[in-house]
Design an enzyme around this catalytic site. Structure first.
Site, PDB file in Angstrom:
ATOM      1  NE  ARG A 189      -1.740   1.752   3.602  1.00  0.00           N
ATOM      2  CZ  ARG A 189      -1.245   2.965   3.829  1.00  0.00           C
ATOM      3  NH1 ARG A 189      -1.519   3.955   3.010  1.00  0.00           N
ATOM      4  NH2 ARG A 189      -0.459   3.185   4.857  1.00  0.00           N
ATOM      5  CB  VAL A 190       1.885   3.901  -2.057  1.00  0.00           C
ATOM      6  CG1 VAL A 190       3.188   3.113  -2.087  1.00  0.00           C
ATOM      7  CG2 VAL A 190       1.094   3.673  -3.325  1.00  0.00           C
ATOM      8  CB  SER A 191      -0.465   7.605   1.276  1.00  0.00           C
ATOM      9  OG  SER A 191      -0.037   6.938   2.443  1.00  0.00           O
ATOM     10  CB  THR A 192      -0.894   9.654  -3.242  1.00  0.00           C
ATOM     11  OG1 THR A 192       0.493   9.573  -3.576  1.00  0.00           O
ATOM     12  CG2 THR A 192      -1.082  10.423  -1.944  1.00  0.00           C
ATOM     13  CD  GLN A 229       2.999   8.049  -1.166  1.00  0.00           C
ATOM     14  OE1 GLN A 229       2.102   7.281  -0.863  1.00  0.00           O
ATOM     15  NE2 GLN A 229       3.719   8.704  -0.277  1.00  0.00           N
TER      16      GLN A 229
END
Length: 183
Positions: free
Chosen positions: A7-10, A13
């Protein structure tokens, strides 16, 4: 089977660092979400949770990539455990097959949640300071030069509200808020 969750936040990314780790660990299947971890309502996480079965191992780079609050973390791990699935976090060296691993999971989950709360607190403080200095004024209002003409057409019944919203490029909430202010 080894299942990797990334998982990355945006959307902007990069996931390469986590993907390289998963490949080096011999992960068979990878699920990737590009969104905030503030809750467990993430499409790829949900697909992974449905996909895993007894004997699988879910591997994450770190707890913060899997869950941002202790409750979500413990609930997700409990769901995995109920299915007979192991959970491994590489960064924190947690393996839920041991009592110590389960204890450490709880501790690190609380730390990840605390870290998120600190980030939000610093963000609120920064915005407050910027507002005091006149540097932060919030979002710019949506300006639509053809607003009044479009509203007149809508009120006369020439177009529907949905057509007016499309014409003005506004969400339903923004549209009705602006209409209300005209009264």
């Amino acid at each position: 089977m080894k299942i990797g969750y990334i998982r990355v936040s945006t959307q902007e990314q990069n996931t390469i660092r986590q993907e390289v780790l998963m490949k080096s660990l011999g992960v068979d299947e990878i699920y990737i979400d590009r969104m905030s971890g503030k809750n467990a309502n993430r499409p790829e996480l949900q697909k992974m949770m449905e996909y895993v079965r007894k004997g699988d191992t879910v591997i994450v780079e770190s707890i913060s990539r899997f869950a941002r609050n202790t409750r979500d973390l413990l609930e997700l791990v409990e769901q995995l455990t109920a299915k007979g699935v192991e959970f491994v976090s590489r960064k924190e060296a947690i393996d839920t097959t041991t009592p110590t691993g389960k204890f450490m999971l709880t501790v690190f989950g609380a730390v990840a949640e605390l870290e998120r709360e600190y980030i939000l607190q610093r963000q609120r403080e920064g915005i407050a300071i910027a507002k005091e200095q006149g540097k932060y004024k919030g979002r710019k209002p949506i300006e639509a030069p053809e607003f009044e003409q479009t509203i007149a057409k809508w009120k006369s019944g020439a177009i529907t509200a949905a057509e007016a919203m499309r014409t003005l490029h506004m969400t339903k909430t923004t549209f009705y808020r602006k209409v209300k202010r005209l009264r």
